[in-house]
Design an enzyme around this catalytic site. Structure first.
Site, PDB file in Angstrom:
ATOM      1  N   GLY A  47     -16.707   5.714  -3.132  1.00 13.77           N
ATOM      2  CA  GLY A  47     -16.007   6.150  -1.924  1.00 13.77           C
ATOM      3  C   GLY A  47     -15.607   5.007  -1.002  1.00 13.77           C
ATOM      4  O   GLY A  47     -15.271   5.219   0.156  1.00 13.77           O
ATOM      5  N   SER A  48     -15.638   3.784  -1.507  1.00 11.33           N
ATOM      6  CA  SER A  48     -15.334   2.629  -0.657  1.00 11.33           C
ATOM      7  C   SER A  48     -13.850   2.306  -0.629  1.00 11.33           C
ATOM      8  O   SER A  48     -13.406   1.471   0.139  1.00 11.33           O
ATOM      9  CB  SER A  48     -16.076   1.403  -1.182  1.00 11.33           C
ATOM     10  OG  SER A  48     -15.634   1.113  -2.507  1.00 11.33           O
ATOM     11  N   GLY A  49     -13.081   2.950  -1.504  1.00 10.44           N
ATOM     12  CA  GLY A  49     -11.671   2.584  -1.609  1.00 10.44           C
ATOM     13  C   GLY A  49     -11.473   1.314  -2.411  1.00 10.44           C
ATOM     14  O   GLY A  49     -10.398   0.722  -2.398  1.00 10.44           O
ATOM     15  N   LEU A  50     -12.519   0.873  -3.123  1.00 10.17           N
ATOM     16  CA  LEU A  50     -12.388  -0.330  -3.956  1.00 10.17           C
ATOM     17  C   LEU A  50     -12.307   0.052  -5.439  1.00 10.17           C
ATOM     18  O   LEU A  50     -12.569  -0.746  -6.319  1.00 10.17           O
ATOM     19  CB  LEU A  50     -13.552  -1.296  -3.701  1.00 10.17           C
ATOM     20  CG  LEU A  50     -13.680  -1.808  -2.257  1.00 10.17           C
ATOM     21  CD1 LEU A  50     -14.904  -2.711  -2.108  1.00 10.17           C
ATOM     22  CD2 LEU A  50     -12.425  -2.563  -1.816  1.00 10.17           C
ATOM     23  N   SER A  51     -11.957   1.306  -5.678  1.00  6.49           N
ATOM     24  CA  SER A  51     -11.652   1.781  -7.038  1.00  6.49           C
ATOM     25  C   SER A  51     -12.831   1.799  -7.991  1.00  6.49           C
ATOM     26  O   SER A  51     -12.748   1.304  -9.125  1.00  6.49           O
ATOM     27  CB  SER A  51     -10.528   0.946  -7.666  1.00  6.49           C
ATOM     28  OG  SER A  51      -9.385   1.108  -6.926  1.00  6.49           O
ATOM     29  N   GLU A 101       0.832  -1.215   0.000  1.00  3.43           N
ATOM     30  CA  GLU A 101       0.000   0.000   0.000  1.00  3.43           C
ATOM     31  C   GLU A 101       0.856   1.250   0.000  1.00  3.43           C
ATOM     32  O   GLU A 101       1.822   1.351   0.765  1.00  3.43           O
ATOM     33  CB  GLU A 101      -0.908  -0.029   1.236  1.00  3.43           C
ATOM     34  CG  GLU A 101      -2.257   0.565   0.982  1.00  3.43           C
ATOM     35  CD  GLU A 101      -3.052  -0.255  -0.045  1.00  3.43           C
ATOM     36  OE1 GLU A 101      -3.028   0.102  -1.234  1.00  3.43           O
ATOM     37  OE2 GLU A 101      -3.678  -1.243   0.366  1.00  3.43           O
ATOM     38  N   HIS A 102       0.465   2.184  -0.851  1.00  5.42           N
ATOM     39  CA  HIS A 102       1.205   3.439  -1.020  1.00  5.42           C
ATOM     40  C   HIS A 102       2.645   3.184  -1.443  1.00  5.42           C
ATOM     41  O   HIS A 102       3.566   3.862  -0.980  1.00  5.42           O
ATOM     42  CB  HIS A 102       1.130   4.301   0.250  1.00  5.42           C
ATOM     43  CG  HIS A 102      -0.211   4.950   0.414  1.00  5.42           C
ATOM     44  ND1 HIS A 102      -0.588   6.071  -0.274  1.00  5.42           N
ATOM     45  CD2 HIS A 102      -1.289   4.593   1.160  1.00  5.42           C
ATOM     46  CE1 HIS A 102      -1.832   6.399   0.054  1.00  5.42           C
ATOM     47  NE2 HIS A 102      -2.285   5.509   0.917  1.00  5.42           N
ATOM     48  N   ASP A 137      -4.597   0.654  -9.424  1.00  2.00           N
ATOM     49  CA  ASP A 137      -6.049   0.439  -9.525  1.00  2.00           C
ATOM     50  C   ASP A 137      -6.482   0.180 -10.967  1.00  2.00           C
ATOM     51  O   ASP A 137      -7.232  -0.750 -11.260  1.00  2.00           O
ATOM     52  CB  ASP A 137      -6.815   1.661  -9.001  1.00  2.00           C
ATOM     53  CG  ASP A 137      -6.444   1.995  -7.582  1.00  2.00           C
ATOM     54  OD1 ASP A 137      -5.754   1.182  -6.940  1.00  2.00           O
ATOM     55  OD2 ASP A 137      -6.834   3.077  -7.113  1.00  2.00           O
ATOM     56  N   GLU A 153      -7.596   9.894 -14.400  1.00  5.41           N
ATOM     57  CA  GLU A 153      -7.692  10.093 -12.945  1.00  5.41           C
ATOM     58  C   GLU A 153      -6.861  11.320 -12.533  1.00  5.41           C
ATOM     59  O   GLU A 153      -7.294  12.137 -11.735  1.00  5.41           O
ATOM     60  CB  GLU A 153      -7.193   8.826 -12.238  1.00  5.41           C
ATOM     61  CG  GLU A 153      -7.449   8.769 -10.767  1.00  5.41           C
ATOM     62  CD  GLU A 153      -8.898   8.466 -10.393  1.00  5.41           C
ATOM     63  OE1 GLU A 153      -9.639   7.904 -11.224  1.00  5.41           O
ATOM     64  OE2 GLU A 153      -9.275   8.806  -9.266  1.00  5.41           O
TER      65      GLU A 153
HETATM   66  C1  GLA Z   1      -5.133   4.666  -4.384  1.00  5.31           C
HETATM   67  C2  GLA Z   1      -4.362   4.975  -5.669  1.00  5.31           C
HETATM   68  C3  GLA Z   1      -3.376   3.851  -5.987  1.00  5.31           C
HETATM   69  C4  GLA Z   1      -2.497   3.525  -4.781  1.00  5.31           C
HETATM   70  C5  GLA Z   1      -3.348   3.335  -3.521  1.00  5.31           C
HETATM   71  C6  GLA Z   1      -2.502   3.184  -2.279  1.00  5.31           C
HETATM   72  O1  GLA Z   1      -5.965   3.557  -4.542  1.00  5.31           O
HETATM   73  O2  GLA Z   1      -5.246   5.128  -6.748  1.00  5.31           O
HETATM   74  O3  GLA Z   1      -2.591   4.212  -7.096  1.00  5.31           O
HETATM   75  O4  GLA Z   1      -1.521   4.508  -4.593  1.00  5.31           O
HETATM   76  O5  GLA Z   1      -4.231   4.427  -3.316  1.00  5.31           O
HETATM   77  O6  GLA Z   1      -1.744   2.026  -2.337  1.00  5.31           O
END
Ligand code: GLA
Length: 376
Positions: free
Chosen positions: A110-114, A22-23, A160, A148
């Site tokens: 907004g769920s963080g699931l892209s 992550e990140h 993502d 994006e």
């Molecule tokens: C978001 C970004 C990704 C990635 C993650 C963190 O989902 O779109 O590119 O950086 O955060 O891992």
């Protein structure tokens, strides 16, 4: 109800869950995400005009785009993403065919699931299919990432969009975000399964905080480059990083941000090898370590995600849990014994609600292919 017979193609692209890494995608690291059955579907048919008519299953808006003026819809709510994708695709030399598009998204916003990656990737794939091109999922992912950056204002990495486009059923993608080399790793968890939970934190302003973190890692790289010949943070092992770190005059939180990235990259290597040898216990432990690092060093969790991950980790059927995605809200991913999932959900819900005041949600989903095209 959608009348599928009215359309020519059904083109979908997946939401994603990141197992670990992550990140680190924007620092040249490797990540280990997987595409979900939660997805955005575009129903599309050519309409013989020079217009694109947009409609949605969950909102009443109906918007028409002029193919000759695709760059002009930047500020039009709902239409800006599809228009942005169409514009960038056209700029890259692709033909945009006049069409009617109906969007149906099952990735919670907004769920963080892209959800945005799923929308961008499926839109681009739909244009490509309509124009009779052979699908190029990597090119689609890169264009979606550009959309994006330019339309959502998020300076995101490639994880993502790549996963949304190139995901494979029942596999995670070990993706090198620097070279875009990938390896599909089967998700074989034996008696265990993945459980995705949304902390349901409202009003999550991810964009600015995300861009701040990215800037901090860029500063860290500049400082480290005064001491070492590296092109990205992911090139450093934790040991080498610690030796160099002692010689640098750090600013603010920059040192901890870089420390997270370097250690997380190392965890991805170990997690991929644990997955390959079927060592679910080791994988779970790495998930827990990843969460702690995102909480303490990278500071992208918050009380909601910390409470959710801690409640999950405390459950006897769970061997690892962490936040997934950008953070600041959104989802956790946990590895849970199949026979204990029901009790896990009940106890985590109770524990979370007691501390936070509202309930989390759980998603019933599977790991699927990224882009799926069906001729109707
Ligand atoms: C978001 C970004 C990704 C990635 C993650 C963190 O989902 O779109 O590119 O950086 O955060 O891992």
């Amino acid at each position: 109800m959608i009348n599928e017979k009215e359309y020519m193609y059904k083109v979908s692209a997946a939401g994603r869950v990141n197992l670990i890494g992550e990140h680190v995608d924007y620092c040249g690291g490797k990540v280990l995400p997987a595409a979900l059955s939660l997805k955005n579907t575009v129903y599309v048919r050519p309409n013989g005009t020079d217009k694109i008519n947009l409609a949605w299953t969950d909102i009443p808006a109906r918007i028409t785009l002029d193919i000759g003026r695709l760059g002009e819809y930047r500020d039009v709510k709902y239409a800006n993403y599809p228009a942005g994708c169409a514009w960038l695709w056209q700029q890259a030399g692709h033909k945009i065919v006049g069409c009617d598009m109906l969007f149906d998204c099952t990735v919670p916003f907004g769920s963080g699931l892209s959800s945005s990656a799923a929308i961008e990737v499926s839109t681009l794939a739909a244009f490509s299919v309509l124009a009779g091109e052979e699908l190029d999922p990597v090119k689609i992912a890169l264009t979606a990432q550009q959309a994006e950056h330019e339309y959502a204002g998020v300076n995101c990495g490639i994880m993502d969009q790549y996963t949304s486009a190139c995901g494979k059923k029942d596999h995670a993608i070990l993706l090198d975000c620097k070279t875009l080399e990938r390896e599909y790793v089967p998700i074989l968890l034996g008696d265990y399964t993945l459980v995705i939970a949304n902390c349901n934190k409202p009003h999550n302003l991810v964009e600015s905080k995300y861009n701040d973190r990215r800037a901090e890692t860029e500063r860290a790289l500049e400082l480290l480059q005064t001491k070492a010949d590296i092109s990205c943070l992911a090139e450093l092992t934790p040991d080498v990083f610690e030796r160099l770190a002692e010689t640098i005059e750090w600013e603010g939180k920059v040192q901890d941000r870089a420390r997270h990235v370097v250690r997380e990259c190392d965890r991805v290597r170990r997690a991929a090898s644990a997955m390959k040898r079927g060592d679910v216990g080791a994988l779970g432990e790495l998930l827990n370590e990843s969460h702690a690092s995102l909480r303490d060093l990278y500071e992208v969790t918050g009380v909601e995600l910390d409470t959710l991950a801690a409640a999950a980790q405390a459950h006897p059927a769970c061997i690892g849990s962490r936040m997934t995605g950008a953070g600041f809200g959104g989802c956790t991913v946990s590895i849970v014994q199949k026979s204990g999932v029901e009790d896990f959900q009940a106890r985590v819900t109770a524990e979370y609600e007691k501390k936070i005041g509202y309930k989390p949600s759980f998603y019933d989903c599977t790991i699927e292919d990224g882009i799926i095209v069906e001729k109707l």
